[in-house]
Design a protein around this motif. Structure first.
Motif, short mmCIF file in Angstrom:
data_model
loop_
_atom_site.label_atom_id
_atom_site.label_comp_id
_atom_site.label_asym_id
_atom_site.label_seq_id
_atom_site.Cartn_x
_atom_site.Cartn_y
_atom_site.Cartn_z
N VAL B 236 0.80 -1.23 0.00
CA VAL B 236 0.00 0.00 0.00
C VAL B 236 0.83 1.28 0.00
O VAL B 236 0.29 2.38 -0.01
CB VAL B 236 -0.99 0.05 1.20
CG1 VAL B 236 -2.01 -1.06 1.09
CG2 VAL B 236 -0.25 -0.02 2.54
N SER B 237 2.16 1.17 0.03
CA SER B 237 2.99 2.38 0.05
C SER B 237 4.28 2.15 -0.73
O SER B 237 4.93 1.12 -0.56
CB SER B 237 3.30 2.73 1.51
OG SER B 237 4.20 3.81 1.58
N LYS B 238 4.65 3.14 -1.57
CA LYS B 238 5.90 3.12 -2.34
C LYS B 238 6.11 1.77 -3.02
O LYS B 238 7.22 1.23 -3.02
CB LYS B 238 7.10 3.43 -1.43
CG LYS B 238 7.04 4.78 -0.74
CD LYS B 238 8.22 4.99 0.21
CE LYS B 238 8.03 6.24 1.04
NZ LYS B 238 8.92 6.33 2.21
N LYS B 239 5.06 1.21 -3.57
CA LYS B 239 5.11 -0.17 -4.09
C LYS B 239 6.23 -0.43 -5.09
O LYS B 239 6.97 -1.41 -4.94
CB LYS B 239 3.75 -0.53 -4.71
CG LYS B 239 3.70 -1.98 -5.15
CD LYS B 239 2.43 -2.32 -5.90
CE LYS B 239 2.58 -3.68 -6.55
NZ LYS B 239 1.47 -3.99 -7.46
N PRO B 240 6.41 0.44 -6.12
CA PRO B 240 7.46 0.12 -7.10
C PRO B 240 8.85 0.07 -6.46
O PRO B 240 9.71 -0.69 -6.92
CB PRO B 240 7.38 1.28 -8.10
CG PRO B 240 6.07 1.92 -7.86
CD PRO B 240 5.71 1.69 -6.43
#
Lengths: 192, 435
Positions: B236-240
């Motif tokens: 849910v956060s900074k996925k890449p």
């Protein structure tokens, strides 16, 4: 934004006690205080790689923010943050920080290098970097008391060509050795 | 619940009648009705909570108007920052000193009155705060209470579970517990992290923790492995950035599994269970339970219909449940257009300044100003590289909306520089809070 202001002014009497109905656009303080999470209260930095903004030249800040936004100046988060602000916001934050009092830092400095740097500053840089780098002039930033690690990071960005050196600066820097540049940075960091 | 007179008295004298969750080893605090710190003629703002939000609210109130008396109430004598605690857990830093601050300089520099006490009730109608040291009056109150855990949603979770399966989601003793468990684990063991559904404190935090624990295991316990059970279906956060870090550096010892919501614990069996159908065993289990606003907010009737988070007005951050009480930081549910401000230290810092400006404006009958704020959040992917998210937020049509949001480049070309900037961020924001 202007539109909201006039709406506010017309209705000010009725709204004076209401917290929630309407609000004026963000004040310069509101915009600028948020920067202090990284740059320190009123722009006085305690972080070694983070520049002090307090007492910085207004034009230098506006110029930096515009270049961050356009990508002309390389950055990590600054380019991304600058995209969230308008030119009017840049003006507001630059005015705010330029009015803050000079932030003096206590750093471990090589005294011999600082002494050599003082002479180099006088001979090469003092026409733009006024008052030992304590005073900004137009787009020339205040250098005095900036943290040495920050100054070194910026100098290496200049040297790599990622950050474009102003022509007048490039003319002087090309005649200075790496050791002399290092001495200059020690000098600026030492100025209180 | 609405805080009526009878409930308020119960909270003051008989707190044991209320079920309190979250504090694993302590009994419920009992408030004292003895009046303390008489207000006299001065206008007073009481700030509850000495973390990322409360310290800044107190400081900026005094910077903006010295005629307003400010009382900052905090239970502990020191504050330990959650940001950067993952370095300590993963053995990269050796203590929590660089992220621990006290309140003496802050109080002396700005004339803030410190009250070291636990708040047991906030009574917005009577404009009183009840603490373990006594009851005091306020004209306005800013609350930055942080979070507590919804442990009741996990079957078998009791007052001792956090000692066996530390959450380490409030920095300090819990961080040390998790660190020690990992260091004493035999090589070849399994570490399990369980993280809750969003929203929770610090969206990238569990993913950063996964990176740094995997880094620790790779270096010190190469036969060991790490599993991250994410209750959310996907990162849910900074996925890449996190998925790139995992596949680049930790593909041999780390496994990410989405959609695994832990609903049951078995401490003696050293396992957690997902929906009663799938068990995960771990030699070390870092169980981060689902969260809500701190218990005091539930007890004081300041949470919304969801019984979890505190609804506030986006123009003033004033509670929509009770006027005169402003709420900032992790506990809030902000009206948002698009992705909300994350529950982060930087968000709390920005919100605190905004709240201070407008509380001063309101107390001086001046117009309030609209919100403008920042969130910058660095996450380490190993011991010398970090990535970030940078966001600007402003008010738009009564809601908080991001005018810019972007993450670091996924080639990690800036990751070493960002690591250095992250350290300066910590230094500056903690200096802001403590001086």
């Amino acid at each position: 934004m202007k539109k909201r202001w006039s709406g506010w002014t017309l209705a000010a009497g009725a709204l004076a006690l209401s917290a929630t109905a309407f609000a004026a656009p963000p004040s310069p303080e509101m915009i600028s205080f948020a920067c202090a999470g990284c740059h320190g209260t009123n722009g006085g930095s305690a972080g070694l790689t983070m520049p002090t903004l307090a007492s910085q030249s207004k034009t230098a800040i506006v110029d930096a923010m515009k270049k961050f936004k356009s990508g002309d100046r390389p950055s990590t988060v600054m380019g991304r943050l600058a995209k969230g602000y308008s030119d009017a916001d840049f003006d507001a934050m630059a005015t705010f920080f330029s009015k803050q009092k000079f932030h003096s830092t206590a750093q471990t400095i090589d005294a011999a290098k600082a002494k050599q740097g003082a002479d180099l500053q006088e001979a090469n840089c003092s026409r733009c970097h006024l008052e030992d780098g304590k005073e900004g002039k137009d787009d020339t930033p205040v250098m005095a008391s900036q943290w040495l690690p920050y100054l070194k990071m910026q100098m290496s960005l200049y040297e790599s060509g990622k950050r474009k050196m102003p022509e007048k600066m490039a003319e002087k820097v090309k005649n200075l050795s790496p050791q002399e540049i290092d001495a200059l940075l020690h000098f600026y960091a030492s100025v209180k | 619940m609405t805080l009526d007179r009878r409930n308020f008295i119960k909270l003051m004298g008989g707190a044991s009648t209320l079920a309190l969750a979250g504090c694993a080893t302590e009994g419920p605090a009992v408030g004292s009705s003895t009046a303390i710190m008489p207000k006299g003629g001065a206008r007073r703002v009481v700030v509850v909570g000495g973390g990322y939000g409360g310290t800044i609210a107190a400081k900026y109130l005094r910077m903006l108007d010295q005629s307003i008396e400010v009382v900052l109430i905090e239970k502990n004598r020191q504050f330990v920052s959650c940001p950067f605690s993952n370095f300590y857990i993963a053995g990269i830093t050796q203590d929590l000193n660089a992220q621990t601050i006290g309140y003496d300089k802050l109080a002396a520099n700005h004339g803030i009155k410190m009250l070291y006490a636990e708040v047991t009730a906030i009574d917005p109608a009577a404009k009183k705060v009840v603490t373990t040291e006594g009851t005091l009056d306020f004209d306005r109150c800013i609350v930055s209470p942080g979070i507590d855990f919804r442990t009741e949603e996990i079957e078998g979770y009791n007052s001792r579970t956090a000692e066996a399966f530390p959450h380490a989601w409030k920095a300090g003793a819990q961080s040390t517990l998790l660190r020690n468990q990992m260091q004493s684990m035999a090589d070849g063991g399994t570490v399990v992290i369980s993280m809750p559904l969003t929203p929770y404190r610090c969206p990238p935090g569990p993913y950063e923790r996964a990176c740094l624990i995997a880094h620790y295991l790779k270096k010190h316990k190469p036969k060991s492995k790490l599993i991250l059970l994410d209750a959310n279906p996907d990162v849910v956060s900074k996925k890449p950035l996190f998925t790139k870090a995992w596949s680049t550096y930790y593909k041999d010892n780390f496994q990410y599994v989405g959609g695994k919501k832990v609903t049951q614990v078995n401490v003696s069996g050293k396992s957690v269970s997902v929906e009663g159908i799938e068990d995960f065993k771990g030699d070390v289990i870092n169980l981060i339970p689902p969260q809500r606003a701190a218990n005091i907010m539930v007890q004081s009737g300041l949470v919304g219909d969801d019984k979890k988070w505190c609804p506030v007005d986006a123009v003033s951050f004033e509670s929509t449940k009770h006027k005169g009480v402003h709420i900032i930081g992790d506990a809030t549910a902000l009206p948002s257009d698009g992705p909300p401000m994350p529950k982060s230290g930087y968000s709390a810092n920005s919100q605190a300044k905004f709240c201070a400006i407008n509380v001063v404006n309101l107390m001086n009958s001046k117009p309030t100003v609209e919100f403008s704020g920042i969130n910058v959040c660095y996450s380490a992917i190993d011991d010398h590289q970090s990535v970030s998210i940078a966001q600007v937020f402003a008010l738009a049509n009564g809601k908080i909306k991001s005018s810019a949001t972007a993450i670091s480049p996924a080639d990690f070309s800036l990751a070493k520089d960002e690591h250095a900037y992250g350290e300066s961020w910590l230094k500056n924001i903690l200096t802001e809070m403590s001086t």
